[in-house]
Motif scaffolding. Structure first.
Motif, PDB file in Angstrom:
ATOM      1  N   LEU A   1      -1.488  14.157  -9.611  1.00 46.13           N
ATOM      2  CA  LEU A   1      -0.945  12.956 -10.406  1.00 46.13           C
ATOM      3  C   LEU A   1      -1.817  12.555 -11.552  1.00 46.13           C
ATOM      4  O   LEU A   1      -1.339  12.255 -12.543  1.00 46.13           O
ATOM      5  CB  LEU A   1      -0.501  11.650  -9.391  1.00 46.13           C
ATOM      6  N   GLN A   2      -3.114  12.450 -11.344  1.00 48.58           N
ATOM      7  CA  GLN A   2      -4.019  11.899 -12.281  1.00 48.58           C
ATOM      8  C   GLN A   2      -3.960  12.956 -13.551  1.00 48.58           C
ATOM      9  O   GLN A   2      -4.143  12.603 -14.450  1.00 48.58           O
ATOM     10  CB  GLN A   2      -5.268  11.652 -11.768  1.00 48.58           C
ATOM     11  N   ALA A   3      -4.040  14.068 -13.216  1.00 47.89           N
ATOM     12  CA  ALA A   3      -3.870  15.001 -14.204  1.00 47.89           C
ATOM     13  C   ALA A   3      -2.850  15.191 -15.221  1.00 47.89           C
ATOM     14  O   ALA A   3      -2.822  15.556 -16.286  1.00 47.89           O
ATOM     15  CB  ALA A   3      -3.907  16.534 -13.746  1.00 47.89           C
ATOM     16  N   ASP A   4      -1.656  14.472 -14.768  1.00 45.86           N
ATOM     17  CA  ASP A   4      -0.491  14.329 -15.736  1.00 45.86           C
ATOM     18  C   ASP A   4       0.059  13.199 -15.682  1.00 45.86           C
ATOM     19  O   ASP A   4       0.976  12.514 -14.638  1.00 45.86           O
ATOM     20  CB  ASP A   4       0.447  15.343 -15.150  1.00 45.86           C
ATOM     21  N   PRO A   5      -0.069  12.129 -16.833  1.00 44.10           N
ATOM     22  CA  PRO A   5       0.464  10.928 -16.838  1.00 44.10           C
ATOM     23  C   PRO A   5       1.694  10.699 -16.836  1.00 44.10           C
ATOM     24  O   PRO A   5       2.181   9.760 -16.085  1.00 44.10           O
ATOM     25  CB  PRO A   5      -0.224  10.338 -18.267  1.00 44.10           C
ATOM     26  N   LEU A   6       2.642  11.540 -17.237  1.00 42.34           N
ATOM     27  CA  LEU A   6       4.068  11.413 -17.141  1.00 42.34           C
ATOM     28  C   LEU A   6       4.486  11.733 -15.637  1.00 42.34           C
ATOM     29  O   LEU A   6       5.252  10.874 -15.019  1.00 42.34           O
ATOM     30  CB  LEU A   6       4.724  12.481 -17.701  1.00 42.34           C
ATOM     31  N   TYR A   7       3.911  12.615 -14.858  1.00 41.74           N
ATOM     32  CA  TYR A   7       4.048  12.804 -13.582  1.00 41.74           C
ATOM     33  C   TYR A   7       3.967  11.596 -12.722  1.00 41.74           C
ATOM     34  O   TYR A   7       4.418  11.173 -11.797  1.00 41.74           O
ATOM     35  CB  TYR A   7       3.460  14.123 -12.904  1.00 41.74           C
ATOM     36  N   LEU A   8       2.452  10.917 -12.961  1.00 40.55           N
ATOM     37  CA  LEU A   8       2.124   9.869 -12.064  1.00 40.55           C
ATOM     38  C   LEU A   8       2.895   8.497 -12.485  1.00 40.55           C
ATOM     39  O   LEU A   8       3.162   8.021 -11.506  1.00 40.55           O
ATOM     40  CB  LEU A   8       0.531   9.393 -12.834  1.00 40.55           C
TER      41      LEU A   8
ATOM     42  N   ARG B   1     -12.211   2.637  -7.177  1.00 38.16           N
ATOM     43  CA  ARG B   1     -12.085   2.012  -6.098  1.00 38.16           C
ATOM     44  C   ARG B   1     -10.845   2.747  -5.425  1.00 38.16           C
ATOM     45  O   ARG B   1      -9.681   3.044  -6.223  1.00 38.16           O
ATOM     46  CB  ARG B   1     -11.577   0.476  -6.253  1.00 38.16           C
ATOM     47  N   LYS B   2     -11.047   2.968  -4.153  1.00 37.89           N
ATOM     48  CA  LYS B   2      -9.864   3.418  -3.418  1.00 37.89           C
ATOM     49  C   LYS B   2      -8.755   2.445  -2.955  1.00 37.89           C
ATOM     50  O   LYS B   2      -7.497   2.831  -2.720  1.00 37.89           O
ATOM     51  CB  LYS B   2     -10.163   4.376  -2.392  1.00 37.89           C
ATOM     52  N   PHE B   3      -9.137   1.278  -2.803  1.00 36.31           N
ATOM     53  CA  PHE B   3      -8.538   0.083  -2.110  1.00 36.31           C
ATOM     54  C   PHE B   3      -9.078  -1.054  -2.420  1.00 36.31           C
ATOM     55  O   PHE B   3     -10.143  -1.154  -2.905  1.00 36.31           O
ATOM     56  CB  PHE B   3      -8.217   0.425  -0.769  1.00 36.31           C
ATOM     57  N   MET B   4      -8.309  -2.064  -2.416  1.00 38.57           N
ATOM     58  CA  MET B   4      -8.804  -3.478  -2.385  1.00 38.57           C
ATOM     59  C   MET B   4      -8.673  -4.088  -1.099  1.00 38.57           C
ATOM     60  O   MET B   4      -7.606  -3.942  -0.316  1.00 38.57           O
ATOM     61  CB  MET B   4      -8.050  -4.424  -3.543  1.00 38.57           C
ATOM     62  N   GLY B   5      -9.383  -5.008  -0.617  1.00 41.13           N
ATOM     63  CA  GLY B   5      -9.434  -5.776   0.637  1.00 41.13           C
ATOM     64  C   GLY B   5      -9.888  -4.765   1.643  1.00 41.13           C
ATOM     65  O   GLY B   5     -10.767  -3.923   1.426  1.00 41.13           O
TER      66      GLY B   5
ATOM     67  N   ASP C   1       0.742  -1.272  -0.143  1.00 38.95           N
ATOM     68  CA  ASP C   1       0.104   0.085  -0.054  1.00 38.95           C
ATOM     69  C   ASP C   1       0.959   1.256   0.098  1.00 38.95           C
ATOM     70  O   ASP C   1       1.670   1.131   0.815  1.00 38.95           O
ATOM     71  CB  ASP C   1      -0.966  -0.016   1.099  1.00 38.95           C
ATOM     72  N   VAL C   2       0.315   2.225  -0.840  1.00 40.95           N
ATOM     73  CA  VAL C   2       1.117   3.310  -0.905  1.00 40.95           C
ATOM     74  C   VAL C   2       0.120   4.515  -0.749  1.00 40.95           C
ATOM     75  O   VAL C   2      -0.880   4.584  -1.299  1.00 40.95           O
ATOM     76  CB  VAL C   2       1.956   3.774  -2.038  1.00 40.95           C
ATOM     77  N   VAL C   3      -0.061   5.279   0.460  1.00 41.45           N
ATOM     78  CA  VAL C   3      -0.816   6.135   0.756  1.00 41.45           C
ATOM     79  C   VAL C   3      -0.407   7.711   0.361  1.00 41.45           C
ATOM     80  O   VAL C   3       0.723   8.074   0.942  1.00 41.45           O
ATOM     81  CB  VAL C   3      -1.248   6.097   2.492  1.00 41.45           C
ATOM     82  N   VAL C   4      -1.445   8.167  -0.387  1.00 47.23           N
ATOM     83  CA  VAL C   4      -0.991   9.760  -0.561  1.00 47.23           C
ATOM     84  C   VAL C   4      -1.960  10.516  -0.411  1.00 47.23           C
ATOM     85  O   VAL C   4      -3.441  10.106  -0.189  1.00 47.23           O
ATOM     86  CB  VAL C   4      -0.546   9.833  -2.100  1.00 47.23           C
ATOM     87  N   ASN C   5      -1.781  11.839  -0.240  1.00 40.73           N
ATOM     88  CA  ASN C   5      -2.786  13.008   0.077  1.00 40.73           C
ATOM     89  C   ASN C   5      -3.595  12.898  -1.095  1.00 40.73           C
ATOM     90  O   ASN C   5      -3.215  12.907  -2.419  1.00 40.73           O
ATOM     91  CB  ASN C   5      -2.015  14.185   0.196  1.00 40.73           C
ATOM     92  N   SER C   6      -5.189  12.972  -0.953  1.00 38.32           N
ATOM     93  CA  SER C   6      -5.856  13.099  -1.974  1.00 38.32           C
ATOM     94  C   SER C   6      -5.707  14.364  -2.951  1.00 38.32           C
ATOM     95  O   SER C   6      -5.902  14.027  -4.187  1.00 38.32           O
ATOM     96  CB  SER C   6      -7.382  13.117  -1.644  1.00 38.32           C
ATOM     97  N   GLY C   7      -5.452  15.307  -2.557  1.00 40.40           N
ATOM     98  CA  GLY C   7      -5.195  16.520  -3.399  1.00 40.40           C
ATOM     99  C   GLY C   7      -3.945  16.322  -4.281  1.00 40.40           C
ATOM    100  O   GLY C   7      -3.903  16.858  -5.450  1.00 40.40           O
TER     101      GLY C   7
END
Length: 85
Positions: free
Chosen positions: A24-31, A61-65, A13-19
């Protein structure tokens, strides 16, 4: 199909701030850069070799399990400090 071809696998699991995640989602290269750095960090920390390709971000989904409680430091400690002398 499962990532391990039906075999068991280990998940990290890698937890990151939602903002930050929206950034990250806005820039595929940055992601891709962030995920590569995160996987290299996990690889070094746990002494395992991870495949740096073939990853996927869960959609709708935000997570699995089950998700466990996380301790998040309210005030960050400085990572870089000036030393006198």
């Amino acid at each position: 199909p499962s990532p391990a071809g039906g075999r068991g696998c280990t998940a990290y699991d890698v937890v990151v701030n939602s903002g930050f995640f929206r950034t990250l989602q806005a820039d595929p290269l940055y992601l891709e850069f962030f995920l590569t750095v995160a996987m290299e960090g996990l690889s070094e920390k746990y002494g395992v070799e991870l495949e740096l390709t073939g990853w996927r971000v869960l959609q709708n989904r935000k997570f699995m399990g089950s998700i466990s409680a996380q301790n998040i430091r309210a005030r960050p400690r400085p990572h870089i400090q000036e030393l006198e002398g």
